[in-house]
Design a protein around this motif. Sequence first.
Motif, mmCIF file in Angstrom:
data_model
loop_
_atom_site.group_PDB
_atom_site.id
_atom_site.type_symbol
_atom_site.label_atom_id
_atom_site.label_comp_id
_atom_site.label_asym_id
_atom_site.label_seq_id
_atom_site.Cartn_x
_atom_site.Cartn_y
_atom_site.Cartn_z
ATOM 1 N N SER A 1 0.872 -0.805 0.405
ATOM 2 C CA SER A 1 0.193 -0.196 0.143
ATOM 3 C C SER A 1 0.701 1.357 0.169
ATOM 4 C CB SER A 1 -0.541 -0.186 1.095
ATOM 5 O OG SER A 1 -1.528 -0.728 1.179
ATOM 6 N N ALA A 2 0.389 2.446 -0.375
ATOM 7 C CA ALA A 2 1.399 3.741 -0.406
ATOM 8 C C ALA A 2 1.052 3.841 0.967
ATOM 9 C CB ALA A 2 0.090 4.693 -1.065
ATOM 10 N N GLY A 3 2.298 4.391 1.428
ATOM 11 C CA GLY A 3 2.812 4.541 2.785
ATOM 12 C C GLY A 3 3.431 6.426 3.025
ATOM 13 N N ARG A 4 4.170 6.483 3.871
ATOM 14 C CA ARG A 4 4.633 7.840 4.346
ATOM 15 C C ARG A 4 5.127 8.537 3.186
ATOM 16 N NH1 ARG A 4 6.150 6.945 10.081
ATOM 17 N NH2 ARG A 4 8.391 7.543 9.312
ATOM 18 N N ASP A 5 6.396 7.569 2.372
ATOM 19 C CA ASP A 5 6.892 8.280 1.610
ATOM 20 C C ASP A 5 6.017 8.093 0.245
ATOM 21 O OD1 ASP A 5 9.566 7.631 3.163
ATOM 22 O OD2 ASP A 5 9.900 6.155 2.971
ATOM 23 N N ASP A 6 4.857 8.220 0.042
ATOM 24 C CA ASP A 6 4.166 8.407 -1.807
ATOM 25 C C ASP A 6 3.246 9.658 -0.945
ATOM 26 O OD1 ASP A 6 5.681 5.753 -2.101
ATOM 27 O OD2 ASP A 6 4.681 4.944 -1.358
ATOM 28 N N LEU A 7 3.807 10.544 -0.415
ATOM 29 C CA LEU A 7 3.076 11.343 -0.186
ATOM 30 C C LEU A 7 2.203 12.254 -1.054
ATOM 31 C CD1 LEU A 7 5.135 13.653 3.004
ATOM 32 C CD2 LEU A 7 3.139 12.125 2.952
ATOM 33 N N ALA A 8 2.344 12.082 -2.856
ATOM 34 C CA ALA A 8 2.252 12.457 -3.727
ATOM 35 C C ALA A 8 1.344 11.705 -4.153
ATOM 36 C CB ALA A 8 3.205 12.598 -4.841
ATOM 37 N N LEU A 9 0.982 10.359 -3.891
ATOM 38 C CA LEU A 9 -0.651 9.842 -4.290
ATOM 39 C C LEU A 9 -0.926 9.571 -3.408
ATOM 40 C CD1 LEU A 9 2.180 5.802 -4.556
ATOM 41 C CD2 LEU A 9 1.557 7.938 -6.224
ATOM 42 N N PRO A 10 -2.749 9.720 -4.095
ATOM 43 C CA PRO A 10 -3.424 9.147 -3.218
ATOM 44 C C PRO A 10 -3.333 8.114 -2.358
ATOM 45 C CG PRO A 10 -4.347 8.965 -5.332
ATOM 46 C CD PRO A 10 -2.959 8.741 -5.591
ATOM 47 N N GLY A 11 -4.593 7.762 -1.418
ATOM 48 C CA GLY A 11 -3.442 7.012 -0.328
ATOM 49 C C GLY A 11 -4.064 5.753 -0.292
ATOM 50 N N ASP A 12 -5.603 5.342 -1.733
ATOM 51 C CA ASP A 12 -5.715 4.359 -2.010
ATOM 52 C C ASP A 12 -5.205 2.805 -2.673
ATOM 53 O OD1 ASP A 12 -6.234 5.867 -3.815
ATOM 54 O OD2 ASP A 12 -9.021 4.719 -3.847
ATOM 55 N N VAL A 13 -3.698 3.807 -3.502
ATOM 56 C CA VAL A 13 -2.955 3.214 -4.661
ATOM 57 C C VAL A 13 -2.440 1.952 -4.223
ATOM 58 C CG1 VAL A 13 -3.370 5.040 -6.014
ATOM 59 C CG2 VAL A 13 -1.747 4.609 -4.957
ATOM 60 N N VAL A 14 -2.009 0.797 -5.056
ATOM 61 C CA VAL A 14 -1.524 -0.232 -4.773
ATOM 62 C C VAL A 14 -0.532 0.612 -5.379
ATOM 63 C CG1 VAL A 14 -0.949 -2.664 -4.832
ATOM 64 C CG2 VAL A 14 -3.220 -1.428 -4.547
ATOM 65 N N VAL A 15 0.938 0.242 -4.624
ATOM 66 C CA VAL A 15 2.666 -0.173 -5.363
ATOM 67 C C VAL A 15 3.386 -1.326 -5.568
ATOM 68 C CG1 VAL A 15 5.173 1.796 -4.833
ATOM 69 C CG2 VAL A 15 2.878 1.955 -4.212
ATOM 70 N N LEU A 16 3.475 -1.325 -6.765
ATOM 71 C CA LEU A 16 4.043 -2.313 -7.324
ATOM 72 C C LEU A 16 5.825 -2.219 -7.464
ATOM 73 C CD1 LEU A 16 1.524 -3.961 -10.130
ATOM 74 C CD2 LEU A 16 2.185 -4.879 -7.998
ATOM 75 N N GLU A 17 6.878 -2.969 -7.096
ATOM 76 C CA GLU A 17 8.545 -2.776 -7.422
ATOM 77 C C GLU A 17 8.243 -3.896 -8.285
ATOM 78 O OE1 GLU A 17 12.312 -2.751 -5.475
ATOM 79 O OE2 GLU A 17 10.737 -2.942 -4.085
ATOM 80 N N CYS A 18 8.654 -2.767 -9.323
ATOM 81 C CA CYS A 18 8.836 -3.919 -10.490
ATOM 82 C C CYS A 18 11.088 -4.321 -11.171
ATOM 83 C CB CYS A 18 7.784 -3.046 -11.866
ATOM 84 S SG CYS A 18 6.524 -3.771 -11.632
ATOM 85 N N SER A 19 10.904 -5.266 -11.934
ATOM 86 C CA SER A 19 12.657 -4.884 -12.304
ATOM 87 C C SER A 19 12.230 -4.820 -13.867
ATOM 88 C CB SER A 19 12.851 -6.616 -12.345
ATOM 89 O OG SER A 19 13.961 -6.498 -13.527
ATOM 90 N N THR A 20 12.159 -4.761 -14.843
ATOM 91 C CA THR A 20 12.150 -4.338 -16.340
ATOM 92 C C THR A 20 14.011 -4.030 -16.691
ATOM 93 O OG1 THR A 20 12.677 -1.420 -16.356
ATOM 94 C CG2 THR A 20 10.405 -3.102 -14.883
ATOM 95 N N ALA A 21 13.586 -3.993 -17.939
ATOM 96 C CA ALA A 21 14.523 -4.160 -19.118
ATOM 97 C C ALA A 21 15.718 -2.988 -18.699
ATOM 98 C CB ALA A 21 14.165 -4.424 -20.372
ATOM 99 N N ALA A 22 15.192 -1.909 -18.386
ATOM 100 C CA ALA A 22 15.222 -0.862 -18.043
ATOM 101 C C ALA A 22 15.666 -0.232 -16.731
ATOM 102 C CB ALA A 22 14.023 -0.004 -18.934
#
Length: 133
Positions: free
Chosen positions: A86-107
């Motif tokens: 879930s979005a936490g204290r470090d994610d102040l720019a995000l709405p409170g109900d969003v889900v954050v995915l940490e992803c690995s990409t080629a970039a």
Amino acid sequence: MTTALLILVGVLLLLVVVVFLLRRRFLLSGLGAVTMWLRPVGSPRWSVGVAWYGGDALLWYRALSLSVRPQHRLCRAEFRVLSQRSAGRDDLALPGDVVVLECSTAAGARELAMEPSTLTGFLSWVESAPPAG
């Protein structure tokens, strides 16, 4: 002369606003188009945009831009979801109900944030990628 210049500036400003609104409407009208926040891992700044996912890539367009080209193209075959939270204290720019995915990409590592209603469809798209290689 001053009045003509003011009218010209007003018309140009109106044109920019119309182009911006038409671009956003076009981006959100496509199948698989969703509002999505993106940031490289380690960056403190989230950017809001419109993402299109389908076929073999996720195309991410910055919301506050006039560009018709995607700012990020993430290949589905090289895309892995490492964790979700879930979005936490470090994610102040995000709405409170969003889900954050940490992803690995080629970039490189990225974090994507999206509404919970978007998450299921997006994860299904990622998991249905053909095997790499």
